[in-house]
Design a protein around this motif. Structure first.
Motif: not given
Length: 324
Positions: A1-14
């Motif tokens: 199973m593909k491991q879920k990536t942890i995303v920092n939403i604020q960092d991505t948006a910035k």
């Protein structure tokens, strides 16, 4: 199973905002003689600006067309795929054609470009690669090269379409200034909605919807109360025998009079009115009335026609029309 990536939403948006902001900033170096000549050409053509593209660039083309039309430069959108299946017939000899593409190598673009050239129309490229087929074939090139897309895979058009949009806005704004397009001109093309009303709705258009509340200097307290109550605006103007405005009486003035325990039997309008009321001419824009109300923290203005008292404009009128 593909491991879920942890995303920092604020960092991505910035990061996305930083990348697109940098791309916009880099466009300044591409404002060159081709850009100037394109603006000057469009400003004097007898025809329209036909803007075309494929995919996401086609969506940007539609927005640029909308901006040009709303600011006094007639424009049409032509989808590049539909153009090679009959829509090319919308192009007239006096038109300038702007073709938008990131790569400048899309199959539809490669088919369309020689057809436009054969018609004899000037072709302007808004393109992200100056060595592309589109750029090499165009009469003028507006460079929208970006270093990378904001998409983490560097694939989805994000930064590149932002650059295209900004270049189109730069064209439109230059044309506004070059052609002397005014706020009054803008209002002609925007008669609906809040924006349009701010540009064309006059004070007199609203004040005429009300009855004129007016009493004379010697009017009794009862007459003042009846006038304010019957006209339902919470206010009345006070005039002299010649009809010249002398003051204003509001609901608040009546309350303050009662708080002072004045002898109501002998009170006249001139005893409780406020002198030098705030006024506005009937041919002023309604949005200017709003600015005055905010400046003086009041809810109504007396409307004048030259030097004659002509009516009332109330804050509620502006709210109803969506000016606020």
């Amino acid at each position: 199973m593909k491991q879920k990536t942890i995303v920092n939403i604020q960092d991505t948006a910035k990061r996305t905002i930083r990348l697109e902001s940098a791309a916009i900033g880099s466009l300044e170096q591409y404002v060159n003689d081709d850009f100037v000549q394109t603006v000057e050409l469009i400003a004097q053509i007898k025809g329209r600006v036909v803007v075309t593209g494929i995919g996401k660039s086609a969506i940007i083309a539609q927005k640029i067309v909308a901006t040009l039309n709303s600011t006094g430069t007639p424009a049409l959108f032509m989808h590049a795929a539909d153009a090679i299946h009959g829509d090319l017939g919308m192009v007239t000899p006096d038109d300038v054609v702007i073709c938008i593409s990131k790569s400048g190598e899309s199959p539809e673009i490669k088919v369309l470009v020689p057809l436009v050239r054969n018609l004899g129309n000037t072709l302007v490229a808004i393109v992200g690669r100056t060595d592309s087929y589109l750029a090499q074939s165009a009469h003028f090139v507006l460079n929208t090269t970006v270093s990378q897309e904001a998409c983490p895979n560097n694939l989805a058009p994000t930064t590149s379409t932002t650059a295209q949009l900004v270049m189109g806005d730069a064209l439109a704004v230059c044309l506004i200034e070059l052609k002397g397009f005014t706020a009054e001109d803008f209002a002609k093309f925007h008669p609906g909605g809040t924006l349009g009303k701010k540009l064309y709705l006059k004070v007199g258009d609203l004040s005429k919807l009300h009855q004129l509340p007016v009493v004379k200097l010697q009017s009794t307290l009862r007459e003042v109360i009846v006038e304010i109550s019957s006209k339902m605006l919470g206010v009345t103007g006070v005039v002299d025998d010649k009809g010249h405005l002398q003051g204003i009486i509001t609901d608040g003035d009546l309350r303050r009079m009662l708080e002072k325990n004045m002898d109501a039997a002998g009170v006249k309008a001139q005893d409780i009115m406020s002198k030098n009321p705030k006024t506005i001419q009937q041919d002023e824009l309604a949005v200017n009335a709003l600015e005055l109300m905010r400046e003086y923290d009041i809810t109504q203005l007396l409307v004048m026609k030259d030097d004659q008292y002509h009516g009332i404009i109330h804050l509620h009128d502006l709210i109803r029309e969506g000016i606020i």
